[in-house]
Scaffold this motif. Structure first.
Motif, PDB file in Angstrom:
ATOM      1  N   MET A 245      13.363   2.392   2.343  1.00  0.00           N
ATOM      2  CA  MET A 245      14.583   1.607   2.557  1.00  0.00           C
ATOM      3  C   MET A 245      14.741   1.261   4.031  1.00  0.00           C
ATOM      4  SD  MET A 245      15.884   0.889  -0.263  1.00  0.00           S
ATOM      5  CE  MET A 245      14.325   0.947  -1.119  1.00  0.00           C
ATOM      6  N   LEU A 246      14.463   2.238   4.891  1.00  0.00           N
ATOM      7  CA  LEU A 246      14.558   1.973   6.329  1.00  0.00           C
ATOM      8  C   LEU A 246      13.620   0.825   6.698  1.00  0.00           C
ATOM      9  CD1 LEU A 246      15.821   2.940   8.982  1.00  0.00           C
ATOM     10  CD2 LEU A 246      13.880   4.469   9.285  1.00  0.00           C
ATOM     11  N   PHE A 247      12.419   0.861   6.143  1.00  0.00           N
ATOM     12  CA  PHE A 247      11.456  -0.197   6.441  1.00  0.00           C
ATOM     13  C   PHE A 247      11.969  -1.545   5.951  1.00  0.00           C
ATOM     14  CE2 PHE A 247       7.608  -2.714   5.898  1.00  0.00           C
ATOM     15  CZ  PHE A 247       6.931  -2.427   7.065  1.00  0.00           C
ATOM     16  N   ASN A 248      12.580  -1.543   4.787  1.00  0.00           N
ATOM     17  CA  ASN A 248      13.012  -2.804   4.199  1.00  0.00           C
ATOM     18  C   ASN A 248      14.218  -3.434   4.896  1.00  0.00           C
ATOM     19  OD1 ASN A 248      11.641  -3.905   1.612  1.00  0.00           O
ATOM     20  ND2 ASN A 248      11.424  -1.694   1.514  1.00  0.00           N
ATOM     21  N   ILE A 249      15.113  -2.618   5.448  1.00  0.00           N
ATOM     22  CA  ILE A 249      16.263  -3.259   6.097  1.00  0.00           C
ATOM     23  C   ILE A 249      15.851  -3.955   7.388  1.00  0.00           C
ATOM     24  CG2 ILE A 249      18.098  -1.773   5.162  1.00  0.00           C
ATOM     25  CD1 ILE A 249      18.068  -0.388   7.932  1.00  0.00           C
ATOM     26  N   SER A 250      14.645  -3.662   7.894  1.00  0.00           N
ATOM     27  CA  SER A 250      14.215  -4.328   9.119  1.00  0.00           C
ATOM     28  C   SER A 250      14.273  -5.845   8.958  1.00  0.00           C
ATOM     29  CB  SER A 250      12.787  -3.911   9.454  1.00  0.00           C
ATOM     30  OG  SER A 250      11.893  -4.434   8.493  1.00  0.00           O
ATOM     31  N   PHE A 251      14.138  -6.297   7.738  1.00  0.00           N
ATOM     32  CA  PHE A 251      14.131  -7.728   7.476  1.00  0.00           C
ATOM     33  C   PHE A 251      15.439  -8.383   7.922  1.00  0.00           C
ATOM     34  CE2 PHE A 251      14.134 -11.168   4.077  1.00  0.00           C
ATOM     35  CZ  PHE A 251      13.281 -11.972   4.798  1.00  0.00           C
ATOM     36  N   VAL A 252      16.543  -7.668   7.763  1.00  0.00           N
ATOM     37  CA  VAL A 252      17.829  -8.264   8.130  1.00  0.00           C
ATOM     38  C   VAL A 252      18.465  -7.637   9.361  1.00  0.00           C
ATOM     39  CG1 VAL A 252      18.451  -9.222   5.897  1.00  0.00           C
ATOM     40  CG2 VAL A 252      18.909  -6.831   6.349  1.00  0.00           C
ATOM     41  N   ILE A 253      18.066  -6.423   9.701  1.00  0.00           N
ATOM     42  CA  ILE A 253      18.656  -5.786  10.874  1.00  0.00           C
ATOM     43  C   ILE A 253      17.570  -5.519  11.901  1.00  0.00           C
ATOM     44  CG2 ILE A 253      19.928  -3.786  11.730  1.00  0.00           C
ATOM     45  CD1 ILE A 253      21.196  -3.502   9.036  1.00  0.00           C
ATOM     46  N   GLY A 254      17.602  -6.262  12.982  1.00  0.00           N
ATOM     47  CA  GLY A 254      16.700  -5.975  14.088  1.00  0.00           C
ATOM     48  C   GLY A 254      15.384  -6.723  14.064  1.00  0.00           C
TER      49      GLY A 254
ATOM     50  N   ILE B  99       0.821  -1.214   0.000  1.00  0.00           N
ATOM     51  CA  ILE B  99       0.000   0.000   0.000  1.00  0.00           C
ATOM     52  C   ILE B  99       0.852   1.260   0.000  1.00  0.00           C
ATOM     53  CG2 ILE B  99      -1.650   1.341   1.368  1.00  0.00           C
ATOM     54  CD1 ILE B  99      -3.197  -1.082   1.764  1.00  0.00           C
ATOM     55  N   LEU B 100       1.839   1.314   0.884  1.00  0.00           N
ATOM     56  CA  LEU B 100       2.559   2.578   1.043  1.00  0.00           C
ATOM     57  C   LEU B 100       3.780   2.691   0.145  1.00  0.00           C
ATOM     58  CD1 LEU B 100       2.013   2.777   4.816  1.00  0.00           C
ATOM     59  CD2 LEU B 100       1.339   4.533   3.192  1.00  0.00           C
ATOM     60  N   PHE B 101       4.400   1.559  -0.208  1.00  0.00           N
ATOM     61  CA  PHE B 101       5.636   1.647  -0.976  1.00  0.00           C
ATOM     62  C   PHE B 101       5.499   1.089  -2.394  1.00  0.00           C
ATOM     63  CE2 PHE B 101       7.588   1.265   3.464  1.00  0.00           C
ATOM     64  CZ  PHE B 101       7.499   2.628   3.653  1.00  0.00           C
TER      65      PHE B 101
ATOM     66  N   ASN C  78       9.119  -0.599  16.029  1.00  0.00           N
ATOM     67  CA  ASN C  78       9.675   0.759  15.936  1.00  0.00           C
ATOM     68  C   ASN C  78       9.888   1.151  14.477  1.00  0.00           C
ATOM     69  OD1 ASN C  78       9.728   0.829  18.676  1.00  0.00           O
ATOM     70  ND2 ASN C  78      11.937   0.563  18.882  1.00  0.00           N
ATOM     71  N   TYR C  79      10.298   0.166  13.673  1.00  0.00           N
ATOM     72  CA  TYR C  79      10.485   0.446  12.249  1.00  0.00           C
ATOM     73  C   TYR C  79       9.195   0.975  11.640  1.00  0.00           C
ATOM     74  CZ  TYR C  79      15.110  -1.644  11.440  1.00  0.00           C
ATOM     75  OH  TYR C  79      16.440  -1.915  11.404  1.00  0.00           O
ATOM     76  N   TYR C  80       8.090   0.353  12.030  1.00  0.00           N
ATOM     77  CA  TYR C  80       6.800   0.785  11.500  1.00  0.00           C
ATOM     78  C   TYR C  80       6.577   2.259  11.834  1.00  0.00           C
ATOM     79  CZ  TYR C  80       1.690   0.630  10.793  1.00  0.00           C
ATOM     80  OH  TYR C  80       0.403   0.863  10.369  1.00  0.00           O
ATOM     81  N   ALA C  81       6.726   2.593  13.110  1.00  0.00           N
ATOM     82  CA  ALA C  81       6.432   3.963  13.546  1.00  0.00           C
ATOM     83  C   ALA C  81       7.344   4.975  12.865  1.00  0.00           C
ATOM     84  CB  ALA C  81       6.569   4.060  15.065  1.00  0.00           C
ATOM     85  N   ILE C  82       8.625   4.660  12.763  1.00  0.00           N
ATOM     86  CA  ILE C  82       9.585   5.650  12.286  1.00  0.00           C
ATOM     87  C   ILE C  82       9.623   5.719  10.760  1.00  0.00           C
ATOM     88  CG2 ILE C  82      12.002   6.372  12.358  1.00  0.00           C
ATOM     89  CD1 ILE C  82      10.771   6.449  15.085  1.00  0.00           C
ATOM     90  N   ALA C  83       9.706   4.556  10.118  1.00  0.00           N
ATOM     91  CA  ALA C  83       9.840   4.564   8.658  1.00  0.00           C
ATOM     92  C   ALA C  83       8.596   5.169   8.003  1.00  0.00           C
ATOM     93  CB  ALA C  83      10.085   3.153   8.142  1.00  0.00           C
ATOM     94  N   LEU C  84       7.428   4.823   8.526  1.00  0.00           N
ATOM     95  CA  LEU C  84       6.211   5.368   7.920  1.00  0.00           C
ATOM     96  C   LEU C  84       6.089   6.857   8.190  1.00  0.00           C
ATOM     97  CD1 LEU C  84       3.534   2.589   8.287  1.00  0.00           C
ATOM     98  CD2 LEU C  84       5.395   2.860   6.684  1.00  0.00           C
TER      99      LEU C  84
END
Ligand code: HEM
Ligand SMILES: [Cu+2]
Lengths: 311, 647
Positions: free
Chosen positions: B148-157, B105-107, B182-188
């Motif tokens: 990109m920040l949202f996507n790196i969550s997959f491998v970092i954290g 939806i968002l990306f 946190n990724y959700y809150a910040i990246a979005l």
């Protein structure tokens, strides 16, 4: 109101016989109680309208696309300029308005119907069951009988059941599709449902609101049986089940997937999660990291045997 | 924090992707260095403020994200293809559906639509650029950094795992203490800044920069939908901004807005989320409606039937979409009166939507329908979206929803609206406007493969889900037992998703093939189209129009061609003022990304220190007095001669 009903019924009878004789009915179309039947009638009623709309659009679409496609022999046909047409546009504005009204009336009636004890059962005293959802199990308290079960309920058939529902933490949704619609369970709040099973049988209940790793295992069994059998079961529990202690209760509330359990006494003596105080049992550290290994859906509550009977 | 908590470990699937991502990155860097393309990339793309290039970057990012979200979808379909499947475990399935929903939806949907709007809308209204070109670049880069920040969550954290709706209390630190959410809150939040800025930018552009003579009611339909969508963005996104800010305060700074403990109110999150979330689905679907309107009119060789009714309908849809959010939680225990009111408002949306469907059908009546790929997607939209629409009305009936809510019936419904409504539109738009962007057409033959595989695969994948839902399967279940009887239908659905994937592969191949082999000799107007964007070269000159066109009607370009007005005179060509490139948007956005990353890990001091970069960037921007540059009339004239040929 009555007339709306009977018109609806006529429609429904026709389609239902068509659809349901064909194959094994889907759970929602195979109601086992008056509430679910009410909903299933409403759904089938709406499907008829939707089918008419779909068919109309498809026929128009098919005709127009076929008739006005570009062919070898119409290459120099130049389509006319068309502003629009008041008459046509008013038509396809009015017809949907009528359809929406036709759907609104039974919807509004049903919405308020399912909030109360179903028609025909008002004169019976409902059996009260407190539902407490937790990660990742269902806890059922029978205050009158003073017993508590986990992940299954036994209920008397043909008697209204009054579910008073809350949650010990995350939000869940309590749903027994064979008997009626769902409703959320929320900490610090109470919601309620009236359901009746008008046939004896075994039904599956489920959580539909995602609440973490053990979510898919949050189903429970509902056994509707004759009142005498139900009373026998209550007596048996009273004679054989262990006493529920506060430590044991705190252990149940840990984020785990467990089987069916049965106790004497209810946790309502210490806490009713509808009125706050749940944080006492919540431990964020218990939620760190991976909690659940890949687990077979089969080995959850429904097939487990009662694990804690007195020796 | 230990290193092994920082990187996600312990799963071959993830280790594989970590290695793959690492190798791809290194590979890309090496390749660009080898081709000596860094400077070109920086000057021509990273610092550009040209709306067409920004649009293309949005589209590339959106297609990449479609791939990512699609792989998520396939993984879920594989996991539920059989009972008791052991491909993903519960935690991974949860992360995958969460990232799938957010990414799609968002990306995926948002950037593809905003990208096409960026390319097309200024051209359609006869403008040189958007109102605030530098802000436009900032919009893109904040979106990109957020994604990109949202996507790196997959491998970092670790990825967010509370669903794309991120419901509290589950998403709070009481029940999800790990960093994922946190990724959700910040990246979005970072990406949201860009979207809001885009909304404002588009509104000002449309209100202030239309070519002379283009009254609002003479504006092409796609630009109308852009305007209405932008207003919705400005109305709805701030709600999400606030909700995410409160979420951040809860999760990182220990506040109690949505918690179970301390008097928080999780239901407040549900309300805020859907106050944004429902309009959001119309934000993505309205521009799609606009694209279908353009494509259907062009390939039927007719003007849009009932233009005024179409405009009124989209405004009505937008207005109603702000008044229906409660239909996402009829089951919360609202009073019968509340549920009745929201049932009615929701069903009312079907009325203007129905009007639009019939107007499209009657646009084609008496036309001469040409089955180009763009038109095929627009045609397929009508029957498929109708299914999404009627099931939407069924879901709107609150009492009935008690039996559908949060089941696969719902999942099937919204895929039947989002895929025909958004993805088909994006495909139609790409095939249609591709020559405007790149100067060549996509191949029609390979396009047919793309079309049929995708449409058939789509129906195979999602039609069975309606029935599994009615059979009592709730959404987001990673596993189920044999005895439920859902296996066969979900098996068909899984096979369908492979066909769907093959369709996507055909698109990728089509892009590759056409890029290499397609004819570059297509002129400015390859489809014999109707609106102003086709009065330019393909690809479009950097200044768009040598002379601002005078508009007399919607379908202006069609009239120009009929009346032979589609020429320019040398003496009318003047110097053209253009905005200069700027590095500030990308630098500012990367700084936000760095601060965001530290906030995700709750390293608040580091985040505070690096915030100086953001403030510095803003100050630097205030002292940026660059006034742009001029393209001399002579050069403009030469460019025009080159593509018009006959001058
Ligand atoms: C490309 C093919 C796609 C496939 C195979 C696919 C498949 C799925 C599946 C299997 C689920 C989860 C069902 C469940 O277990 O609850 C899902 C959820 C979802 N999908 Fe898709 N999908 C696709 C495309 C899209 C598109 C194009 C969009 C949006 C534009 C989209 C938006 C969503 C959303 C919002 C959810 C809900 C996520 C959540 O539960 O939090 N999907 N999809
Ligand atoms: Cu909605």
């Amino acid at each position: 109101m009555k007339r709306v009903r009977s018109v609806m019924k006529l429609f429904i009878l026709f389609v239902a016989t068509l659809a349901l004789t064909a194959c094994e009915p889907l759970t929602v179309f195979d109601p086992q109680g008056p509430v679910a039947r009410n909903l299933s009638d409403l759904i089938i009623f709406s499907i008829i309208f939707m089918a008419v709309i779909v068919v109309t659009v498809y026929i128009l679409f098919g005709i127009i696309v076929w008739k006005y496609r570009e062919r070898e022999d119409n290459k120099d046909y130049e389509p006319p300029y068309e502003e629009g047409s008041k008459a046509l546009e008013v038509t396809w504005f009015i017809i949907p308005v009528i359809i929406v009204i036709a759907l609104t009336i039974p919807t509004v009636i049903t919405i308020s119907d399912v909030e109360d004890i179903p028609e025909g059962y008002e004169d019976q005293e409902p059996l009260v069951i407190h539902v407490t959802s937790a990660d990742w199990k269902w806890i059922f308290s029978y205050p009158e009988q003073d017993i508590e079960t986990v992940n299954y309920i036994n209920i008397p058939a043909n008697r209204p059941i009054h579910f008073k529902m809350t949650s010990a933490g995350t939000m869940q949704s309590f749903w027994i599709p064979s008997l009626g619609g769902q409703k959320y369970t929320m900490a610090n709040m109470q919601t309620q449902l009236y359901l009746v099973a008008d046939r004896e049988g075994e039904y599956i209940g489920r959580n539909t609101n995602f609440n973490g790793e053990g979510y898919a295992h949050m189903d429970f069994e509902v056994v509707a049986e004759s009142p005498s059998k139900f009373n026998e079961w209550v007596d048996e529990v009273k004679n054989t089940a262990n006493e529920l202690t506060e430590e044991k209760y705190a252990e149940i509330l840990q984020p785990t997937v467990i089987g069916r359990e049965t106790y004497n006494g209810t946790h309502l003596q210490w806490i009713d999660h509808a009125h706050g105080g749940s944080e006492k049992y919540i431990d964020p550290e218990a939620y760190e990291g991976h909690l659940i290994e890949n687990k077979k859906a089969d080995d959850d509550s429904v097939t487990d045997s009662e694990s804690n009977e007195k020796e | 924090m230990k290193l092994d908590e920082f990187f996600v470990t312990g799963d071959p699937l993830i280790l594989g992707s970590q290695i793959a991502i690492g190798l791809t990155m290194v590979g890309l860097v090496v390749l660009i260095t080898y081709l000596k393309k860094w400077k070109w990339l920086w000057n021509e793309w990273f610092t550009t403020v040209d709306h067409k290039k920004i649009g293309i970057m949005y589209i590339i990012a959106g297609v990449l994200m479609f791939f990512r979200g699609g792989v998520d979808g396939l993984m879920m379909k594989a996991q539920t293809s059989r009972p008791n499947m052991e491909f993903l475990d519960a935690q991974h399935y949860d992360e995958v559906f969460t990232t799938h929903g957010v990414v799609m939806i968002l990306f995926m949907a948002m950037p593809l639509l905003i990208g096409i709007i960026n390319v097309v809308m200024p051209l359609q209204i006869g403008a040189r650029d958007v109102a605030f070109p530098k802000l436009n670049a900032l919009s893109f880069w904040t979106f990109f950094v957020g994604a990109m920040l949202f996507n790196i969550s997959f491998v970092i954290g670790g990825s967010p795992d509370a669903g794309w709706t991120s419901y509290f209390p589950l998403a709070g630190s009481e029940f999800s203490p790990d960093v994922g959410n946190n990724y959700y809150a910040i990246a979005l939040q970072i990406a949201g800044v860009g979207t809001l800025a885009s909304g404002i930018n588009f509104i000002v552009t449309i209100l202030k920069m239309r070519a002379p003579g283009m009254k609002l009611m003479k504006m092409p339909m796609f630009s109308w939908t852009t305007l209405v969508t932008s207003v919705l963005i400005v109305a709805a996104f701030p709600i999400f901004t606030v909700a995410l800010a409160l979420m951040t305060l809860d999760r990182i700074f220990g506040a109690h807005f949505f918690t179970v403990a301390g008097g928080g109110d999780p239901m407040l999150w549900l309300n805020l989320f859907w106050l944004w979330g429902h309009p959001e689905v119309y934000i993505v679907v309205l521009p799609a409606f606009g694209m279908f309107s353009e494509v259907i009119a062009t390939f039927s060789r007719k003007n849009l039937f009932g233009y005024t009714a179409m405009v009124v309908s989209i405004v009505a849809i937008a207005f109603l979409s702000m008044l229906v959010w409660v239909h996402h939680f009829y089951t919360m225990g609202n009073s019968a009166a509340v549920n009745s009111v929201f049932s009615i408002t929701t069903m009312m949306i079907a009325i203007p939507t129905g009007v639009k469907i019939f107007n499209w059908l009657f646009t084609m009546r008496k036309g001469r329908i040409k089955f180009t790929n763009a038109m095929l997607w627009a045609l397929a939209f009508i029957p498929n979206f109708t299914i999404g629409g009627v099931t939407g009305v069924m879901l709107a009936m609150a009492a009935a929803d008690y039996q559908y809510h949060n089941t696969l019936f719902l999942v099937a419904h919204f895929h039947y609206t989002l895929i025909p409504g958004v993805v088909f539109a994006v495909f139609a738009g790409l095939y249609y406007w591709w020559p405007k962007m790149f100067g060549f057409k996509l191949n029609e033959k390979i396009g047919k493969w793309h079309f049929w595989l995708f449409v058939i695969g789509f129906n195979l994948t999602f039609m069975p889900m309606f029935f599994v839902g009615l059979d009592g399967m709730s959404r987001r279940m990673y596993t189920y037992s044999e005895s439920t009887g859902w296996g066969p239908l979900l098996g068909i659905s899984a096979v369908g998703s492979l066909v769907l994937a093959a369709g996507f592969a055909a698109l990728v191949y089509n892009i590759y093939w056409s890029f290499r082999y397609a004819s570059r000799d297509i002129g400015g107007d390859p489809w014999d189209a109707r609106t102003l964007e086709w009065a330019t070269a393909s690809p479009v000159q950097e200044y768009n129009f040598a002379i601002t066109p005078q508009v007399t009607d919607h379908d202006e370009f069609w009239l120009m061609k009929k009346q032979g007005r589609n020429t320019i005179k040398k003496e009318d060509v003047k110097d053209i003022h253009m905005p200069s490139n700027s590095a500030i948007p990308i630098i500012l956005s990367v700084a936000m990304g760095i601060v965001g990353f530290f906030l995700v890990f709750e390293w608040v001091t580091l985040a505070a220190i690096f915030s100086v970069l953001i403030i510095g960037g803003l100050i630097a921007n205030s002292f940026d007095y660059d006034d742009g540059y001029h393209i001399p009339a002579k050069k403009v004239w030469e460019t025009e001669q080159k593509w018009r040929g006959d001058l």
